[in-house]
Scaffold this motif. Sequence first.
Motif, mmCIF file in Angstrom:
data_model
loop_
_atom_site.group_PDB
_atom_site.id
_atom_site.type_symbol
_atom_site.label_atom_id
_atom_site.label_comp_id
_atom_site.label_asym_id
_atom_site.label_seq_id
_atom_site.Cartn_x
_atom_site.Cartn_y
_atom_site.Cartn_z
ATOM 1 N N THR A 1 40.281 63.998 51.729
ATOM 2 C CA THR A 1 41.742 63.946 51.725
ATOM 3 C C THR A 1 42.312 63.477 53.054
ATOM 4 O OG1 THR A 1 41.905 66.276 52.350
ATOM 5 C CG2 THR A 1 41.996 65.766 50.007
ATOM 6 N N MET B 1 39.731 74.856 43.288
ATOM 7 C CA MET B 1 39.760 76.132 43.994
ATOM 8 C C MET B 1 39.850 77.301 43.021
ATOM 9 S SD MET B 1 41.995 75.454 47.422
ATOM 10 C CE MET B 1 43.218 74.337 46.795
ATOM 11 N N ALA B 2 40.656 77.139 41.956
ATOM 12 C CA ALA B 2 40.777 78.202 40.956
ATOM 13 C C ALA B 2 39.453 78.400 40.222
ATOM 14 C CB ALA B 2 41.886 77.867 39.973
ATOM 15 N N LEU C 1 42.475 69.372 43.224
ATOM 16 C CA LEU C 1 42.356 70.255 44.387
ATOM 17 C C LEU C 1 42.594 71.714 44.010
ATOM 18 C CD1 LEU C 1 44.246 68.113 47.032
ATOM 19 C CD2 LEU C 1 41.808 68.532 46.919
ATOM 20 N N LEU C 2 43.715 71.992 43.360
ATOM 21 C CA LEU C 2 44.057 73.372 43.028
ATOM 22 C C LEU C 2 43.170 73.909 41.901
ATOM 23 C CD1 LEU C 2 47.932 73.134 43.265
ATOM 24 C CD2 LEU C 2 46.334 74.074 44.937
ATOM 25 N N GLY C 3 42.867 73.043 40.926
ATOM 26 C CA GLY C 3 41.998 73.474 39.836
ATOM 27 C C GLY C 3 40.596 73.776 40.306
ATOM 28 N N MET D 1 34.467 72.292 48.860
ATOM 29 C CA MET D 1 35.692 72.313 49.650
ATOM 30 C C MET D 1 35.572 71.420 50.885
ATOM 31 S SD MET D 1 38.640 73.571 49.509
ATOM 32 C CE MET D 1 39.096 75.207 49.143
ATOM 33 N N SER E 1 45.483 64.346 41.483
ATOM 34 C CA SER E 1 44.847 64.788 42.732
ATOM 35 C C SER E 1 45.148 66.250 43.023
ATOM 36 C CB SER E 1 45.334 63.931 43.896
ATOM 37 O OG SER E 1 44.944 62.598 43.713
ATOM 38 N N TYR E 2 46.400 66.643 42.804
ATOM 39 C CA TYR E 2 46.754 68.039 43.046
ATOM 40 C C TYR E 2 46.095 68.962 42.040
ATOM 41 C CZ TYR E 2 50.140 66.373 46.413
ATOM 42 O OH TYR E 2 50.732 65.774 47.495
ATOM 43 N N LEU E 3 45.983 68.516 40.795
ATOM 44 C CA LEU E 3 45.287 69.328 39.793
ATOM 45 C C LEU E 3 43.805 69.463 40.132
ATOM 46 C CD1 LEU E 3 46.871 68.168 36.428
ATOM 47 C CD2 LEU E 3 47.122 70.377 37.546
#
Length: 152
Positions: free
Chosen positions: A104, A128-129, A124-126, A97, A120-122
Motif C-alpha cells: 500500500t 484483518m477481520a 484490507l479490512l476484510g 499484514m 481495496s478497502y474491502l
Amino acid sequence: MMSANGKAPAGEARGKAAAGGSLMAQPLVGPAPGRAAGYLGLFALGVVVGAAGGLLQAAWFPGGLLLALGGAAGLFLGGARAVGTRAGAVAPAAGWMVAVILLTASRPEGDFLFAAGVGSYLFLLGGMAVAVMCATLARTGQPDAPDVRLGK
C-alpha cells in the motif's frame, strides 16, 4: 519437606508440578526449533498469500476479492489447525499484514498497487477481520491427562 521459611524447596516444587500440581511452578521453556521453523514458514506463506491477494483482488473485482479473502482464510485457519494453537493463525496473518502494508505504500515515482476504491478497502479490512476470526475460532486441544477436569 519444608524449609525454615515454611516453603517447599525448589526441586520438590518442580516434582509436584510435574506430578499434576500447578503449572505456574514449572520452569519456562522456549519453543522447540521445529515449531519456530513452522511459524516462520507460516509467516512466509502469509507474505505470499498477501501479495498474491493484493494483485488478484484488483484483477477480477468481485470474484478476485472473494478468492483472495478465501485464500487468506484458508491459510489462517489451516495454520491454526496444523500447529494446534492460535499462534498458528497469527503467524500467517502477520505475514499477510506485512505484505499488504508494504504494497500500500506509494513510491516516489507515484506508483502504487492499491487504488482508492471499494475493492481495496474491502480487501484490507476484510483480511484483518478474517485473521481475527480465524485466530479466535482456532480450537486448542484438550489436555492429555485423563484426570484433568476443565471446570476447575
